[in-house]
Write a protein that holds these residues in place. Structure first.
Motif, PDB file in Angstrom:
ATOM      1  N   ASP A 153      45.774  40.987  37.787  1.00 33.57           N
ATOM      2  CA  ASP A 153      44.564  40.678  37.008  1.00 33.57           C
ATOM      3  C   ASP A 153      43.305  40.786  37.867  1.00 33.57           C
ATOM      4  O   ASP A 153      42.261  41.250  37.405  1.00 33.57           O
ATOM      5  CB  ASP A 153      44.642  39.258  36.422  1.00 33.57           C
ATOM      6  N   ALA A 154      43.403  40.337  39.125  1.00 31.40           N
ATOM      7  CA  ALA A 154      42.237  40.374  40.010  1.00 31.40           C
ATOM      8  C   ALA A 154      41.773  41.823  40.211  1.00 31.40           C
ATOM      9  O   ALA A 154      40.579  42.128  40.146  1.00 31.40           O
ATOM     10  CB  ALA A 154      42.567  39.724  41.355  1.00 31.40           C
ATOM     11  N   ALA A 155      42.749  42.731  40.427  1.00 28.31           N
ATOM     12  CA  ALA A 155      42.388  44.146  40.612  1.00 28.31           C
ATOM     13  C   ALA A 155      41.890  44.742  39.288  1.00 28.31           C
ATOM     14  O   ALA A 155      40.872  45.446  39.252  1.00 28.31           O
ATOM     15  CB  ALA A 155      43.590  44.927  41.145  1.00 28.31           C
ATOM     16  N   ALA A 156      42.588  44.442  38.182  1.00 23.71           N
ATOM     17  CA  ALA A 156      42.226  45.045  36.888  1.00 23.71           C
ATOM     18  C   ALA A 156      40.815  44.634  36.450  1.00 23.71           C
ATOM     19  O   ALA A 156      40.051  45.461  35.931  1.00 23.71           O
ATOM     20  CB  ALA A 156      43.246  44.653  35.825  1.00 23.71           C
ATOM     21  N   THR A 157      40.435  43.379  36.672  1.00 23.74           N
ATOM     22  CA  THR A 157      39.102  42.940  36.234  1.00 23.74           C
ATOM     23  C   THR A 157      38.008  43.637  37.063  1.00 23.74           C
ATOM     24  O   THR A 157      36.944  43.949  36.533  1.00 23.74           O
ATOM     25  CB  THR A 157      38.943  41.412  36.348  1.00 23.74           C
TER      26      THR A 157
ATOM     27  N   LEU B 120      56.570  41.439  48.571  1.00 20.19           N
ATOM     28  CA  LEU B 120      57.210  40.121  48.610  1.00 20.19           C
ATOM     29  C   LEU B 120      58.118  39.900  47.405  1.00 20.19           C
ATOM     30  O   LEU B 120      59.236  39.405  47.534  1.00 20.19           O
ATOM     31  CB  LEU B 120      56.127  39.037  48.596  1.00 20.19           C
ATOM     32  N   VAL B 121      57.616  40.284  46.217  1.00 21.42           N
ATOM     33  CA  VAL B 121      58.405  40.120  44.992  1.00 21.42           C
ATOM     34  C   VAL B 121      59.695  40.927  45.108  1.00 21.42           C
ATOM     35  O   VAL B 121      60.775  40.455  44.755  1.00 21.42           O
ATOM     36  CB  VAL B 121      57.580  40.562  43.755  1.00 21.42           C
TER      37      VAL B 121
ATOM     38  N   ALA C 151      51.621  34.563  41.644  1.00 21.18           N
ATOM     39  CA  ALA C 151      50.570  35.137  42.489  1.00 21.18           C
ATOM     40  C   ALA C 151      50.479  36.655  42.272  1.00 21.18           C
ATOM     41  O   ALA C 151      49.396  37.241  42.253  1.00 21.18           O
ATOM     42  CB  ALA C 151      50.845  34.820  43.964  1.00 21.18           C
ATOM     43  N   TRP C 152      51.643  37.285  42.085  1.00 19.32           N
ATOM     44  CA  TRP C 152      51.682  38.733  41.834  1.00 19.32           C
ATOM     45  C   TRP C 152      50.987  39.064  40.513  1.00 19.32           C
ATOM     46  O   TRP C 152      50.195  39.999  40.435  1.00 19.32           O
ATOM     47  CB  TRP C 152      53.133  39.217  41.843  1.00 19.32           C
TER      48      TRP C 152
ATOM     49  N   ARG D  87      45.020  45.866  47.996  1.00 16.85           N
ATOM     50  CA  ARG D  87      45.828  45.619  49.194  1.00 16.85           C
ATOM     51  C   ARG D  87      46.681  44.359  48.993  1.00 16.85           C
ATOM     52  O   ARG D  87      47.877  44.343  49.309  1.00 16.85           O
ATOM     53  CB  ARG D  87      44.899  45.452  50.409  1.00 16.85           C
ATOM     54  N   VAL D  88      46.061  43.305  48.452  1.00 12.29           N
ATOM     55  CA  VAL D  88      46.790  42.058  48.187  1.00 12.29           C
ATOM     56  C   VAL D  88      47.913  42.308  47.175  1.00 12.29           C
ATOM     57  O   VAL D  88      49.032  41.805  47.328  1.00 12.29           O
ATOM     58  CB  VAL D  88      45.822  40.966  47.666  1.00 12.29           C
ATOM     59  N   LEU D  89      47.630  43.134  46.173  1.00 15.19           N
ATOM     60  CA  LEU D  89      48.643  43.444  45.162  1.00 15.19           C
ATOM     61  C   LEU D  89      49.844  44.161  45.777  1.00 15.19           C
ATOM     62  O   LEU D  89      51.001  43.826  45.490  1.00 15.19           O
ATOM     63  CB  LEU D  89      48.017  44.289  44.035  1.00 15.19           C
TER      64      LEU D  89
END
Ligand code: ZN
Length: 185
Positions: free
Chosen positions: A117-121, A179-180, A111-112, A171-173
């Motif tokens: 990737d979600a932020a980078a894209t 968590l990691v 998920a991390w 924020r999610v990252l």
């Protein structure tokens, strides 16, 4: 010749281009070559399509082979992946950041990765916006797939919406990074 800005962009490009013969997206390349040609770094990937056996090969010029993932390039926009394609990749990455209750350390790690990737894209889509422009210009959509993503809902490519999405994905990252770190300590 395909010009990628970073190694991660080569991989993302290959994920976006399924087998020409049968449409299989998975490409487990078995041969990777890196070479210098005319002072440029050339990176090639070759292997058999797992579905139909067709020999497949991609060759890239890589501008900054040392740029670590998830970064896909510097401030300049991509020349091989368009904003619509980045949007689609970002949506599926964002989906993959959602954790089930009682997630294993491995699930948290995946998920991390997806959150990066979600932020980078989303950062990549913003690079296509000229200074002061309110939305990504239509000319930036150079692939058929990317144009279809824009046509389905052009409001996806407005500056304000993109910036809000980026803030949320960052924020999610941060949350997943915490968590990691908990699992590691
Ligand atoms: Zn195939």
């Amino acid at each position: 010749m395909l010009v990628a800005r970073a190694m991660a962009e080569c991989h993302m490009y290959m994920d976006l281009h399924p087998c020409e013969r049968c449409g299989e997206p998975y490409f487990p390349w078995t041969v990777h070559e890196a070479a210098e040609r005319d002072g440029q770094r050339i990176s090639s990937y070759e292997g058999d399509c797992p579905a139909c056996g067709t020999r497949r090969r991609f060759e890239f010029v890589v501008l900054d082979p040392n740029l670590p993932p998830p970064a896909l390039g510097g401030p300049e926009p991509s020349t091989i992946i368009d904003p619509g394609e980045f949007y689609e990749l970002g949506e599926s990455a964002a989906e993959a950041t959602k954790l089930p209750g009682g997630a294993s350390p491995e699930q948290v790690g995946d998920a991390w990765d997806a959150a990066g990737d979600a932020a980078a894209t989303t950062e990549e889509i913003l690079k296509f916006l000229p200074p002061g422009a309110a939305a990504v210009p239509v000319e930036a959509f150079t692939s058929e797939r990317g144009r279809a993503v824009r046509t389905a809902d052009p409001s996806r490519f407005g500056r304000e919406r993109l910036e809000l999405t980026l803030a949320e994905r960052r924020r999610v990252l941060v949350e997943l990074t915490r968590l990691v770190e908990q699992y590691e300590s």
